[in-house]
Write an enzyme that holds these catalytic residues in place. Structure first.
Site, PDB file in Angstrom:
ATOM      1  N   GLU A 194      -6.170   6.431  -2.241  1.00 30.70           N
ATOM      2  CA  GLU A 194      -6.132   5.432  -1.167  1.00 30.70           C
ATOM      3  C   GLU A 194      -6.542   4.055  -1.678  1.00 30.70           C
ATOM      4  OE1 GLU A 194      -5.254   4.870   1.966  1.00 30.70           O
ATOM      5  OE2 GLU A 194      -4.125   6.692   1.615  1.00 30.70           O
ATOM      6  N   ASP A 251     -10.740  16.043   9.161  1.00 30.84           N
ATOM      7  CA  ASP A 251     -11.781  15.321   8.428  1.00 30.84           C
ATOM      8  C   ASP A 251     -11.161  14.444   7.341  1.00 30.84           C
ATOM      9  OD1 ASP A 251     -14.261  15.519   9.522  1.00 30.84           O
ATOM     10  OD2 ASP A 251     -15.142  16.729   7.926  1.00 30.84           O
ATOM     11  N   TYR A 302      -4.781  14.377  -3.141  1.00 32.16           N
ATOM     12  CA  TYR A 302      -5.121  13.685  -1.895  1.00 32.16           C
ATOM     13  C   TYR A 302      -6.253  14.394  -1.171  1.00 32.16           C
ATOM     14  CZ  TYR A 302      -3.655  10.189   1.577  1.00 32.16           C
ATOM     15  OH  TYR A 302      -3.564   9.091   2.414  1.00 32.16           O
ATOM     16  N   HIS A 331      -9.613   8.024   3.582  1.00 29.23           N
ATOM     17  CA  HIS A 331      -9.481   6.655   4.080  1.00 29.23           C
ATOM     18  C   HIS A 331     -10.847   6.011   4.346  1.00 29.23           C
ATOM     19  CE1 HIS A 331      -5.429   8.216   5.049  1.00 29.23           C
ATOM     20  NE2 HIS A 331      -5.056   6.990   4.772  1.00 29.23           N
ATOM     21  N   HIS A 365       0.843  -1.202   0.000  1.00 33.42           N
ATOM     22  CA  HIS A 365       0.000   0.000   0.000  1.00 33.42           C
ATOM     23  C   HIS A 365       0.880   1.255   0.000  1.00 33.42           C
ATOM     24  CE1 HIS A 365      -3.565   2.438   1.513  1.00 33.42           C
ATOM     25  NE2 HIS A 365      -2.548   3.219   1.882  1.00 33.42           N
ATOM     26  N   GLU A 366       1.847   1.291   0.917  1.00 34.18           N
ATOM     27  CA  GLU A 366       2.704   2.490   1.031  1.00 34.18           C
ATOM     28  C   GLU A 366       3.545   2.689  -0.222  1.00 34.18           C
ATOM     29  OE1 GLU A 366       2.066   4.591   3.219  1.00 34.18           O
ATOM     30  OE2 GLU A 366       0.822   3.283   4.430  1.00 34.18           O
ATOM     31  N   HIS A 377       1.651   4.174  -3.027  1.00 33.67           N
ATOM     32  CA  HIS A 377       1.491   5.636  -2.963  1.00 33.67           C
ATOM     33  C   HIS A 377       2.606   6.315  -3.770  1.00 33.67           C
ATOM     34  CE1 HIS A 377      -1.959   6.409  -0.540  1.00 33.67           C
ATOM     35  NE2 HIS A 377      -1.520   5.790   0.540  1.00 33.67           N
TER      36      HIS A 377
HETATM   37 ZN   LIG Z   1      -2.546   5.246   2.153  1.00 36.36          ZN
END
Ligand SMILES: [Zn+2]
Lengths: 356, 88
Positions: free
Chosen positions: A198, A273, A189, A279, A174-175, A178
Site C-alpha cells: 500500500e 480487519d 497483501y 491501509h 496509486h492504482e 499496484h
Molecule cells: Zn491500494
C-alpha cells in the site's frame, strides 16, 4: 463475454454450480459442468501463478497488447454505472474525451506512464508495453477505486462524502502502481508486506502527482485523495503527518493511520480487519518516505524515487517487511549515491523518524 | 430471533465500519441467503471493499447485490447504520 478480465463477475459461485450439476436439465448440467471446469482452471491458474517468482511471473505474463516502440497504450471504458468489466470503450478526438472522468484517467494514466518511462525506462505496468485499461463510472454511486489484477476501475462517488475517484492523479498513480508492484516485488497483501504494498502505491502516487504539478518536497501537500474526499479540510491520507488527514469527520471520525511503529496496529488477516491493517499501517513507511525525501530536498522523484524504484525492482520480495524495506533502501541509496552520501543519511533518518 | 453483525471495509482508504442488530427472522433462512450471496476473495484485488456478515459464530463474505429480498432488506438497514470502528 467471459474472459480473464471479468471472470469474477460472470462465473457462478461453486455451490450454485454444484446444485445445477445435481438437479438441472441436461443442457444446464452440461453448462454447469463446463462452468465448474472453468472455475477449477481459473483457481489452478491463480495458484500456479502465485507460486512463481516475480521473474517467472513476468515471463508468464500475458499482455493484452504489446507496443513495438515504447509508447503508452491507454484504453478508457465506461461501465455505465453497472458492474461488468471492462464496459463500453469510450471514444476520443485526438486526446480529448467528452466525459470528464474519462479525461481524468486518460491524463493521469499518461502522466503515470511518462513517470515510469522517463525516469526508469519502464514500459508500462509490466515493462512489456501492457495496455493500461481504465473503467470509469463503475457501479452506482460507488465509493472506491481499485486495481483488480488486470485493470483499474473507478466509482463516481456518492457526491455526499466522495466525489469521483478519478479526481486525484495520486489515486490513479496509486492504482497503476499496484500493477507495477504485482509485476516486480509482488508484495503479499497482508500484514507488513501488505502495508508496504500500500505504501509503495502511495509513495509513487504522490511522486506522480508532484512531477505532474512540478512540486518540490516543500511545496507538495503530501496528501493522497485531497479532491475525492469532499470538504477542503479532508483527504484520504497524509504522508507528511499520518493520522491527520481528517478529524471529526461526520461519517468517518478521525484518521486512524499511525506514523511510527509505536502506533503499529496488530490487526487480523481477514477481510474485516483489512488483511492485517494494510491501509492503516502503510502510514509508517509513508512517513519514513516523506522524511527521507524532505531531507534530500528538491524533487522527490530525482533521489528518493530512484532509491525506492531500485528497492522495489531489485531488492524487495513478496514477504518483505518494513525492516527489509529499510535494509533495501539504505543499500540502494549507497549503490546509487555512495555509502557516505547525504542520501544514505536521509534514508536512515526517515526510517528512524518512523521508528522502524 | 437472529443476531446479525455487518462489517464493511471501504477499500482504498483506511476505514472499517460496523453495525449490528437482532432481527425477527428465521436464522436458517438468513444463513441460507447469506451462503447464496457469498463470494470468494481474489488475492490479486487491491483496494477492494468487503462486506462481512457474522451471524453468531457463522461468518460470510458477501456481495450484497446477490442477496434475496428479505435478507437484503436487513443488510441494507445495517448499511445505513454503519459506524466507524477504531482499530487497536
Ligand atoms: Zn491500494
Amino acid at each position: 463475454m467471459c474472459n480473464r478480465l471479468n471472470h469474477l463477475h460472470c462465473i457462478l459461485p461453486p455451490y450454485i454450480a454444484d446444485k445445477l450439476v445435481d438437479k438441472g436439465s441436461e443442457k444446464n448440467k452440461q453448462e454447469a459442468l463446463e462452468n465448474k471446469l472453468m472455475n477449477h482452471r481459473l483457481r489452478s491458474d491463480r495458484l500456479f501463478l502465485a507460486a512463481l517468482s516475480p521473474h517467472q511471473q513476468k515471463m508468464m505474463a500475458v499482455s493484452p497488447k504489446v507496443a513495438k516502440k515504447p509508447k503508452p497504450i491507454i484504453e478508457v471504458y465506461s461501465c455505465n454505472n453497472l458492474r461488468s468489466l471492462p464496459g463500453t470503450k469510450m471514444s476520443k478526438t485526438g486526446t480529448k474525451f467528452r466525459d470528464g472522468d474519462a479525461q481524468n484517467v486518460y491524463d493521469g494514466g499518461l502522466q503515470t506512464w511518462k513517470f515510469y518511462y522517463d525516469l526508469f525506462k519502464r514500459n508500462s505496468i509490466d515493462d512489456q508495453g501492457m495496455a493500461m485499461i481504465h473503467s470509469v463510472h463503475y457501479g452506482k454511486r460507488y465509493n472506491n477505486a481499485m486495481w483488480n489484477g488486470r485493470q483499474m476501475l473507478y466509482g463516481d462517488g456518492d457526491k455526499k462524502v466522495f466525489d469521483s475517484f478519478t479526481k486525484d492523479i495520486d489515486i490513479i498513480g496509486h492504482e497503476l502502481t499496484h500493477g507495477v508492484t504485482q509485476f516486480t516485488a509482488n508484495l503479499n497483501y497482508e500484514f507488513q508486506s501488505g502495508a508496504l504494498n500500500e505504501s509503495v502505491s502511495d509513495i509513487f502516487g504522490i511522486m506522480i502527482k508532484q512531477r505532474a504539478m512540478k512540486l518540490d518536497v516543500k511545496k507538495s501537500d503530501w496528501l493522497i485523495g485531497g479532491n475525492v474526499m469532499l470538504g477542503d479540510q479532508y483527504a484520504l491520507r497524509s504522508m507528511k503527518a499520518p493520522g491527520t488527514a481528517f478529524k471529526n469527520h461526520p461519517q468517518w471520525g478521525d484518521d486512524p493511520q499511525p506514523a511510527t511503529m509505536d502506533g503499529y496496529l496488530k490487526m487480523q488477516n481477514t477481510e474485516e480487519d483489512d488483511w492485517g491493517g494494510v491501509h492503516f499501517n502503510s502510514g509508517i513507511p509513508n512517513f519514513a518516505f516523506y522524511v527521507m525525501a524532505y531531507n534530500m530536498g528538491g524533487f522527490s522523484w530525482e533521489k528518493a524515487g530512484q532509491i525506492w524504484y531500485a528497492a522495489l525492482t531489485k531488492e524487495l520480495t513478496p514477504s518483505s517487511d518494513f525492516a527489509a524495506a529499510k535494509t533495501a533502501t539504505i543499500k540502494q541509496a549507497g549503490i546509487i549515491f555512495g555509502k557516505a552520501s547525504l542520501e544514505v543519511k536521509a534514508v536512515k533518518a526517515g526510517w528512524k523518524a518512523a521508528k522502524v | 430471533m437472529t443476531h446479525i453483525k455487518l462489517t464493511k471495509t471501504e477499500g482504498l482508504f483506511a476505514m472499517i465500519r460496523s453495525a449490528e442488530k437482532t432481527v425477527d427472522a428465521e436464522k436458517q433462512q438468513v444463513l441460507a441467503d447469506l451462503k447464496a450471496a457469498s463470494v470468494e476473495t481474489d488475492p490479486q484485488h487491491r483496494d477492494a471493499e468487503s462486506y462481512v456478515v457474522h451471524v453468531d459464530d457463522d461468518r460470510y463474505v458477501i456481495d450484497p447485490g446477490k442477496l434475496k429480498k428479505d435478507t437484503k432488506k436487513i443488510i441494507n438497514g445495517l448499511v445505513k447504520e454503519l459506524k466507524p470502528v477504531q482499530p487497536k
